[in-house]
Motif scaffolding. Structure first.
Motif, mmCIF file in Angstrom:
data_model
loop_
_atom_site.group_PDB
_atom_site.id
_atom_site.type_symbol
_atom_site.label_atom_id
_atom_site.label_comp_id
_atom_site.label_asym_id
_atom_site.label_seq_id
_atom_site.Cartn_x
_atom_site.Cartn_y
_atom_site.Cartn_z
ATOM 1 N N ASN A 273 77.385 31.254 -87.573
ATOM 2 C CA ASN A 273 76.545 30.720 -86.506
ATOM 3 C C ASN A 273 75.311 31.590 -86.325
ATOM 4 O O ASN A 273 75.425 32.820 -86.250
ATOM 5 N N LEU A 274 74.155 30.969 -86.264
ATOM 6 C CA LEU A 274 72.906 31.658 -85.964
ATOM 7 C C LEU A 274 72.384 31.157 -84.624
ATOM 8 O O LEU A 274 72.533 29.983 -84.289
ATOM 9 N N TYR A 275 71.770 32.060 -83.871
ATOM 10 C CA TYR A 275 71.178 31.704 -82.576
ATOM 11 C C TYR A 275 69.681 31.957 -82.644
ATOM 12 O O TYR A 275 69.219 32.870 -83.349
ATOM 13 N N SER A 276 68.930 31.171 -81.886
ATOM 14 C CA SER A 276 67.474 31.326 -81.935
ATOM 15 C C SER A 276 66.840 31.080 -80.573
ATOM 16 O O SER A 276 67.374 30.339 -79.741
ATOM 17 N N ILE A 277 65.695 31.736 -80.373
ATOM 18 C CA ILE A 277 64.818 31.502 -79.218
ATOM 19 C C ILE A 277 63.420 31.278 -79.781
ATOM 20 O O ILE A 277 62.867 32.168 -80.445
ATOM 21 N N SER A 278 62.895 30.096 -79.544
ATOM 22 C CA SER A 278 61.519 29.763 -79.966
ATOM 23 C C SER A 278 61.256 30.125 -81.426
ATOM 24 O O SER A 278 60.246 30.753 -81.762
ATOM 25 N N GLY A 279 62.182 29.763 -82.300
ATOM 26 C CA GLY A 279 61.966 29.944 -83.724
ATOM 27 C C GLY A 279 62.442 31.258 -84.304
ATOM 28 O O GLY A 279 62.493 31.404 -85.530
ATOM 29 N N TYR A 280 62.793 32.247 -83.460
ATOM 30 C CA TYR A 280 63.321 33.518 -83.983
ATOM 31 C C TYR A 280 64.836 33.382 -84.108
ATOM 32 O O TYR A 280 65.541 33.198 -83.108
ATOM 33 N N GLU A 281 65.351 33.484 -85.333
ATOM 34 C CA GLU A 281 66.783 33.327 -85.595
ATOM 35 C C GLU A 281 67.431 34.665 -85.907
ATOM 36 O O GLU A 281 66.839 35.520 -86.558
ATOM 37 N N ASP A 282 68.684 34.796 -85.455
ATOM 38 C CA ASP A 282 69.423 36.017 -85.743
ATOM 39 C C ASP A 282 70.909 35.718 -85.658
ATOM 40 O O ASP A 282 71.329 34.685 -85.120
ATOM 41 N N TYR A 283 71.689 36.649 -86.180
ATOM 42 C CA TYR A 283 73.148 36.526 -86.099
ATOM 43 C C TYR A 283 73.663 37.506 -85.056
ATOM 44 O O TYR A 283 73.250 38.663 -85.017
ATOM 45 N N PHE A 284 74.590 37.033 -84.225
ATOM 46 C CA PHE A 284 75.236 37.895 -83.239
ATOM 47 C C PHE A 284 76.725 37.651 -83.240
ATOM 48 O O PHE A 284 77.194 36.517 -83.401
ATOM 49 N N TYR A 285 77.448 38.723 -83.036
ATOM 50 C CA TYR A 285 78.907 38.675 -83.000
ATOM 51 C C TYR A 285 79.337 38.221 -81.604
ATOM 52 O O TYR A 285 79.432 39.022 -80.681
ATOM 53 N N GLY A 286 79.522 36.914 -81.435
ATOM 54 C CA GLY A 286 79.956 36.387 -80.149
ATOM 55 C C GLY A 286 79.027 35.313 -79.621
ATOM 56 O O GLY A 286 77.926 35.109 -80.126
#
Length: 560
Positions: free
Chosen positions: A180-193
């Motif tokens: 799962n990747l999360y994003s805010i206004s086009g910035y995507e990243d991976y987070f544990y949780g």
């Protein structure tokens, strides 16, 4: 369009909301709580003891229990979402420079800015003001935090193209085929949780310059209140910095790199170097005690920090310096059960300093320091009273007292004793290893896994029982241990860079036994997911004198 009825519950009320099929849960919550600030305090929901993100679309009648950011689970989601917001804002302020989340400094994360070559970048205070302003503006706009699922290989390629090698390495050893990747206004990243549904709930944070980087200050757990002072944790920072330097000496900058070294057959070298570095630090503490001529050594730290093994190894080093240590457990100075205070639920409050017979403790320590012979008590926990079994103690010129207890650093514990005789040590497992550039490994998680393994071995507690007690343990630490860390003359880090692969082998079977219908199931599932990132190692490779043996057993010190 067909409508459904969704019932929303929180601690205060229950609300039934009519909505169209496929409406995101967050929109249903907003209908139930028209006040924007009211909806913003919710992090996620629970259904059948499982977490449900508020961004999920709902297609049938159902009931959901809301989780706030003041709950343990919601608070972790708040912190993760805040980091994502900071990273998104940093892209506007710092361009293609990399932001690295380094350490936790109590209620703050220490971060650094690095160029494409990995070198630290000097930060202009004006840029930090811009970073804060950008985050506040994004919060005000209530920007959705979006989630998508991609193949693990796609994630590896994306992160490698962005120069985020630690994330790329991490996923190489992950068995799941999708992430799962999360994003805010086009910035995507991976987070544990999991994450919050939008930026609107991120209403408490601050940014300050600190050393060669900056700190992102987060609220306090269970209160969501913010300190008005810039957090200064200089001793903690330098302890973590030294541990990080040790890791880099061994070529380990994250979990992915640790897994690589295990695969290459370098485990024994890692263990030997780590243990040698720890022994050197213990020897340095003993040397300072000897040089200063201290007679009373006071040791405290949170649960599962390895205080007992540390005390034993320190005793060995003290002997090597010509001193004769005498261990004293403050637990033998509990008040009689009839005089023990009770908490608000009417249960005995053994964590409170008011449960300690400090008058007797100070009198006995004072007499020992004067060279008098003292009858030493032993507390009988079954009977709830102190016993005297004939053990007497009198200090000779080379003797020192080594006192261990949760209240050992509290000034009230030693108010009658001369300060120039005391040497105070704070012991904690300050995890220096990160999952990757943006995901911290919680010190609390390391200690909880240690305790799950130890309690099963020494107390017969299953994982569910240990997990059920953990929040209460942490509250006691917040009240009785953490506030007095600054009193210490030395801060000792007991975290071992190789310990989580060893704990994984023992903890996983225990966590799988937690019933799905129990309140502890989510936490057990979260820990199992966390342990998936590590390659397990044979616990037989752990040395007999290692601090880890206090938890996994088989050590040369009797610490059961």
């Amino acid at each position: 369009m067909k409508e459904i009825t969704v019932t929303i519950r929180d601690k205060d009320k229950e609300i039934a909301v009519r909505a169209e099929v496929g409406t995101p849960l967050i929109e249903i919550v907003r209908k139930a709580y028209p006040d924007k600030a009211g909806a913003g305090r919710f992090a996620c929901a629970k259904k059948d003891r499982r977490l449900v993100e508020l961004g999920r679309k709902i297609f049938e009648d159902d009931t959901y229990e809301l989780v706030t950011t003041e709950d343990n689970v919601g608070f972790d989601m708040y912190k993760r979402s805040l980091v994502l917001l900071m990273l998104r804002a940093a892209r506007d302020v710092f361009g293609n420079k990399k932001v690295e989340l380094m350490y936790s400094l109590r209620e703050a994360y220490f971060c650094m800015i690095r160029d494409q070559n990995g070198n630290a970048v000097r930060i202009n205070p004006a840029d930090l003001d811009r970073l804060m302003d950008t985050m506040l503006e994004m919060r005000r706009k209530a920007i959705p935090i979006q989630k998508k699922t991609v193949t693990t290989q796609s994630a590896v390629e994306m992160f490698r193209s962005r120069g985020m090698e630690e994330k790329a390495r991490l996923f190489r050893y992950r068995r799941a085929s999708r992430v799962n990747l999360y994003s805010i206004s086009g910035y995507e990243d991976y987070f544990y949780g999991y994450m919050l549904p939008s930026t609107e709930g991120l209403n408490r944070f601050a940014i300050y310059p600190y050393e060669e980087g900056f700190v992102l200050v987060v609220p306090s757990f269970n209160s969501m209140s913010m300190s008005v002072e810039i957090p200064r944790e200089d001793r903690l920072y330098h302890t973590l910095r030294r541990s990080e330097d040790w890791g880099r000496q061994m070529g380990i900058s994250g979990v992915g790199r640790l897994n690589e070294e295990i695969c290459k057959g370098h485990l024994n070298s890692i263990i030997q170097v780590q243990e040698a570095l720890m022994e050197k630090q213990i020897a340095d503490v003993a040397e300072e005690i000897h040089r200063l001529g201290k007679k009373l050594i006071l040791i405290a730290g949170p649960s599962s920090s390895g205080k007992t093994t540390f005390s034993n190894r320190l005793a060995v080093q003290l002997k090597a310096h010509g001193m004769n240590p005498h261990p004293i457990a403050m637990d033998n100075y509990f008040k009689e059960r009839v005089d023990t205070p009770k908490d608000k639920d009417g249960k005995y409050d053994f964590e409170s300093i008011a449960a300690m017979d400090l008058t007797l403790f100070n009198r006995d320590m004072e007499r020992l320091l004067k060279g008098e012979e003292v009858d030493m008590p032993h507390f009988d926990f079954a009977l709830g009273e102190k016993k005297y079994d004939g053990r007497k103690l009198q200090l000779l010129p080379d003797d020192v007292l080594v006192v261990e207890g949760i209240h050992a650093l509290n000034p009230a514990s030693t108010e009658a004793l001369p300060n120039d005789s005391c040497y105070k040590i704070y012991v904690s497992a300050l995890t220096q290893l990160n999952l990757d550039e943006h995901n911290r490994i919680s010190t609390s998680d390391t200690r909880l896994l240690r305790r799950i393994v130890r309690d099963a071995r020494t107390r017969g507690n299953n994982a569910a029982r240990t997990i059920s007690m953990w929040e209460s343990v942490r509250r006691g630490e917040e009240q009785n241990i953490f506030p007095f860390r600054s009193e210490a003359d030395a801060l000792f880090n007991t975290a071992l860079i190789y310990e989580l692969p060893a704990l994984k082998i023992l903890a996983e079977p225990m966590l799988f036994t937690v019933p799905e219908d129990s309140d502890e199931y989510y936490e057990a599932k979260r820990l199992l997911k966390f342990l998936e990132y590590f390659l397990g190692i044979d616990t037989g490779t752990v040395p007999a004198n290692s601090l880890l043996r206090e938890f996994i057993g088989g050590g040369c010190f009797d610490v059961s």
